[in-house]
Design an enzyme around this catalytic site. Sequence first.
Site, PDB file in Angstrom:
ATOM      1  N   ASP A  44      24.840  -9.210  15.901  1.00 50.97           N
ATOM      2  CA  ASP A  44      25.101  -7.894  15.319  1.00 50.97           C
ATOM      3  C   ASP A  44      26.206  -7.281  16.172  1.00 50.97           C
ATOM      4  O   ASP A  44      25.962  -6.761  17.264  1.00 50.97           O
ATOM      5  CB  ASP A  44      23.843  -7.033  15.324  1.00 50.97           C
ATOM      6  CG  ASP A  44      24.097  -5.664  14.700  1.00 50.97           C
ATOM      7  OD1 ASP A  44      25.275  -5.260  14.591  1.00 50.97           O
ATOM      8  OD2 ASP A  44      23.124  -4.984  14.331  1.00 50.97           O
ATOM      9  N   LYS A  94      31.536   1.561  12.773  1.00 52.23           N
ATOM     10  CA  LYS A  94      31.400   2.017  14.163  1.00 52.23           C
ATOM     11  C   LYS A  94      32.654   1.603  14.937  1.00 52.23           C
ATOM     12  O   LYS A  94      33.698   2.203  14.809  1.00 52.23           O
ATOM     13  CB  LYS A  94      30.128   1.423  14.782  1.00 52.23           C
ATOM     14  CG  LYS A  94      28.841   2.117  14.325  1.00 52.23           C
ATOM     15  CD  LYS A  94      28.307   1.574  13.057  1.00 52.23           C
ATOM     16  CE  LYS A  94      26.907   2.039  12.716  1.00 52.23           C
ATOM     17  NZ  LYS A  94      26.509   1.629  11.374  1.00 52.23           N
ATOM     18  N   ARG A 129      15.319   9.225  17.276  1.00 51.66           N
ATOM     19  CA  ARG A 129      15.201   7.770  17.427  1.00 51.66           C
ATOM     20  C   ARG A 129      13.900   7.541  18.175  1.00 51.66           C
ATOM     21  O   ARG A 129      13.876   7.330  19.381  1.00 51.66           O
ATOM     22  CB  ARG A 129      16.383   7.188  18.202  1.00 51.66           C
ATOM     23  CG  ARG A 129      17.662   7.126  17.385  1.00 51.66           C
ATOM     24  CD  ARG A 129      17.826   5.863  16.587  1.00 51.66           C
ATOM     25  NE  ARG A 129      17.529   5.948  15.179  1.00 51.66           N
ATOM     26  CZ  ARG A 129      18.236   5.369  14.221  1.00 51.66           C
ATOM     27  NH1 ARG A 129      19.317   4.725  14.478  1.00 51.66           N
ATOM     28  NH2 ARG A 129      17.843   5.418  12.966  1.00 51.66           N
ATOM     29  N   TYR A 182      41.725  -7.286  -8.497  1.00 51.43           N
ATOM     30  CA  TYR A 182      40.305  -7.640  -8.468  1.00 51.43           C
ATOM     31  C   TYR A 182      40.071  -8.845  -7.548  1.00 51.43           C
ATOM     32  O   TYR A 182      39.120  -8.869  -6.780  1.00 51.43           O
ATOM     33  CB  TYR A 182      39.785  -7.948  -9.877  1.00 51.43           C
ATOM     34  CG  TYR A 182      38.279  -8.130  -9.882  1.00 51.43           C
ATOM     35  CD1 TYR A 182      37.442  -7.035 -10.092  1.00 51.43           C
ATOM     36  CD2 TYR A 182      37.696  -9.373  -9.644  1.00 51.43           C
ATOM     37  CE1 TYR A 182      36.061  -7.174 -10.054  1.00 51.43           C
ATOM     38  CE2 TYR A 182      36.319  -9.522  -9.601  1.00 51.43           C
ATOM     39  CZ  TYR A 182      35.502  -8.423  -9.815  1.00 51.43           C
ATOM     40  OH  TYR A 182      34.141  -8.568  -9.766  1.00 51.43           O
ATOM     41  N   PHE A 221      12.895   7.648   8.205  1.00 52.13           N
ATOM     42  CA  PHE A 221      13.599   8.689   8.956  1.00 52.13           C
ATOM     43  C   PHE A 221      14.715   9.355   8.159  1.00 52.13           C
ATOM     44  O   PHE A 221      15.055  10.503   8.404  1.00 52.13           O
ATOM     45  CB  PHE A 221      14.167   8.118  10.273  1.00 52.13           C
ATOM     46  CG  PHE A 221      15.150   6.994  10.082  1.00 52.13           C
ATOM     47  CD1 PHE A 221      14.707   5.702   9.887  1.00 52.13           C
ATOM     48  CD2 PHE A 221      16.516   7.231  10.085  1.00 52.13           C
ATOM     49  CE1 PHE A 221      15.619   4.662   9.696  1.00 52.13           C
ATOM     50  CE2 PHE A 221      17.426   6.212   9.907  1.00 52.13           C
ATOM     51  CZ  PHE A 221      16.967   4.915   9.700  1.00 52.13           C
ATOM     52  N   PHE A 244      16.690  -3.155  15.075  1.00 55.19           N
ATOM     53  CA  PHE A 244      17.428  -2.050  14.472  1.00 55.19           C
ATOM     54  C   PHE A 244      16.829  -1.842  13.085  1.00 55.19           C
ATOM     55  O   PHE A 244      16.426  -2.795  12.422  1.00 55.19           O
ATOM     56  CB  PHE A 244      18.948  -2.278  14.405  1.00 55.19           C
ATOM     57  CG  PHE A 244      19.620  -1.054  13.844  1.00 55.19           C
ATOM     58  CD1 PHE A 244      19.679   0.112  14.597  1.00 55.19           C
ATOM     59  CD2 PHE A 244      20.080  -1.019  12.545  1.00 55.19           C
ATOM     60  CE1 PHE A 244      20.203   1.282  14.060  1.00 55.19           C
ATOM     61  CE2 PHE A 244      20.612   0.151  12.009  1.00 55.19           C
ATOM     62  CZ  PHE A 244      20.673   1.300  12.769  1.00 55.19           C
ATOM     63  N   THR A 245      16.793  -0.582  12.649  1.00 55.80           N
ATOM     64  CA  THR A 245      16.043  -0.210  11.429  1.00 55.80           C
ATOM     65  C   THR A 245      16.387  -1.084  10.219  1.00 55.80           C
ATOM     66  O   THR A 245      15.517  -1.752   9.658  1.00 55.80           O
ATOM     67  CB  THR A 245      16.317   1.276  11.110  1.00 55.80           C
ATOM     68  OG1 THR A 245      17.730   1.478  11.059  1.00 55.80           O
ATOM     69  CG2 THR A 245      15.722   2.182  12.195  1.00 55.80           C
TER      70      THR A 245
HETATM   71  O1  PLI Z   1      25.054   1.504   8.434  1.00 58.28           O
HETATM   72  P1  PLI Z   1      25.497   0.088   8.114  1.00 58.28           P
HETATM   73  O2  PLI Z   1      24.796  -0.486   6.937  1.00 58.28           O
HETATM   74  O3  PLI Z   1      26.960  -0.042   8.020  1.00 58.28           O
HETATM   75  O4  PLI Z   1      25.103  -0.804   9.395  1.00 58.28           O
HETATM   76  C1  PLI Z   1      23.784  -1.045   9.752  1.00 58.28           C
HETATM   77  C2  PLI Z   1      23.684  -1.210  11.230  1.00 58.28           C
HETATM   78  C3  PLI Z   1      23.483  -2.439  11.759  1.00 58.28           C
HETATM   79  N1  PLI Z   1      23.364  -2.637  13.089  1.00 58.28           N
HETATM   80  C4  PLI Z   1      23.452  -1.614  13.969  1.00 58.28           C
HETATM   81  C5  PLI Z   1      23.306  -1.898  15.423  1.00 58.28           C
HETATM   82  C6  PLI Z   1      23.670  -0.337  13.514  1.00 58.28           C
HETATM   83  O5  PLI Z   1      23.779   0.640  14.400  1.00 58.28           O
HETATM   84  C7  PLI Z   1      23.773  -0.084  12.100  1.00 58.28           C
HETATM   85  C8  PLI Z   1      23.910   1.207  11.579  1.00 58.28           C
HETATM   86  N2  PLI Z   1      23.746   2.259  12.356  1.00 58.28           N
HETATM   87  C9  PLI Z   1      23.727   3.540  12.016  1.00 58.28           C
HETATM   88  C10 PLI Z   1      23.904   4.015  10.623  1.00 58.28           C
HETATM   89  C11 PLI Z   1      23.537   4.496  13.076  1.00 58.28           C
HETATM   90  O6  PLI Z   1      23.572   5.703  12.825  1.00 58.28           O
HETATM   91  O7  PLI Z   1      23.351   4.059  14.217  1.00 58.28           O
END
Ligand code: PLI
Length: 474
Positions: free
Chosen positions: A233, A276, A400, A90, A466, A142-143
């Site tokens: 970011d 990513k 998008r 933990y 979306f 970003f969203t």
């Molecule tokens: O999906 P998360 O919560 O791990 O990360 C959010 C996020 C933050 N910043 C940027 C630039 C992103 O591209 C992002 C998530 N992007 C997604 C899910 C995408 O499909 O682009």
Amino acid sequence: MVYAVPLQRLNQIIMKSTYHRSWAEPYKIKMVELLRMTTRAQRLKAIREAGYNTFLLRSDDVYIDLLTDSGTAAMSDQQWAGLMMGDESYAGSRNFYHLESAIQKYYGYQYIVPTHQGRGAENLISKILIKPGDVIPGNMYFTTTRLHQELAGGIFADIIIDEAHDPLSEYPFKGNIDLKKLDQLVQTHGAAKIPYVSMATSVNMAGGQPISMANLKALYEYTRPLGIRVIHDMTRVAENAWFIKQREPGYEKHSVREIVKEICSYTDGATMSAKKDALVNIGGFLALNDWDLFEEARNLVVVYEGLHTYGGLAGRDMEAMAIGIGESVDNNHMHARVGQVEYLGHKMEEYGIPIVRPIGGHGIFVDAKRFLPHLSQDQYPAQALAAEIYLDSGVRTMERGVVSAGRKSTGENYYPKLELVRFTIPRRVYTQAHMDVIAESAFRVLKRAKKIRGLKMIYEPKYLRFFQARFEPL
Ligand code: PLI
């Protein structure tokens, strides 16, 4: 002597093989996942049931999945081995310390708080730094990032250069910040109202466009004396580094690894979606250099994510992330990664498909305004086009444009200049032959573009619409 191939052509082939060096993936395939092929009738049923929203399709009904590059990478054998080394204690898991060391080594940030994914880190930093009425400038929204800023009472202000909003501009660093726009905000609101600049590398909504090192340095020189932080970011920082290596004078001989570390050195902290660049299926973190901020984040993470040494992740996830970070900054990996995206982009251009230029790092962004010029933005052209591409071939892409942009706090729709369909390429997952199939499908749809109708939104969720909105053909 009789040649099977004309002499001139033979010379061309020899020249090509002597001087041209193709890129290829720096890995081989050990295990495969079988894909399901569907008929058009099956796809029509599936997309209707999904309310013409590709996010609501079942993945079993998808052939090639380009919905996102988030959490969809193929992990290496080393990462899979790392999963077996998970220390599921933990508190104080050894994998947390491996992750902390990897972040210090490759990114240079001092203190880290793991989170379940990127938006967990966005929530923490927004809650810690933003007071109601504050202004948060950023290089395009970003969203999830903007929503967390707004939920904390902040107001997002777009300070990306104008070229970023023009899909045809060939400017090599369309992720750059317009320092004049930033200075205008400082003059209007005062530096005390601007807790930080939200600076993204590889700007997602602009088409995966990079920011230059020169722009980053200038930003940091401007913000530091004013006491405004730069929060990075860094979701796709290594892809940005690759473009700096390719395009920015003076960086040709630098490695991706060196460039990534230099980028981070001009910032005060970072939010990361490790799903990513860092080649994992789940995970993220908040990284900081300021001990006091870190103390607050370490305290707040226990409310929303979990203890500060796991933050919503299993030990094994942190181990895979630590290994993935190292793999992500390898030059050969990045060459093949971006090379594959460029391959698809060039193929689409040969077919006359209108795409955002220059080709970005994580996908091809098709310009739905030029693809479907007969549809107005209120008819959701990008949403309609994503549904058509799915219908044609089972290739899943995503909108998008106006749907992703959502509404302002006043209830009005945002109308972004860019109305795009994103063909996002998962890392290390698909082959060049898949890229051919994708481009051919986009071309088939282009040939009957005039017949494609727009959509009407029949269900709209309150947040990040979306993901779950539903539509009907007009
Ligand atoms: O999906 P998360 O919560 O791990 O990360 C959010 C996020 C933050 N910043 C940027 C630039 C992103 O591209 C992002 C998530 N992007 C997604 C899910 C995408 O499909 O682009």
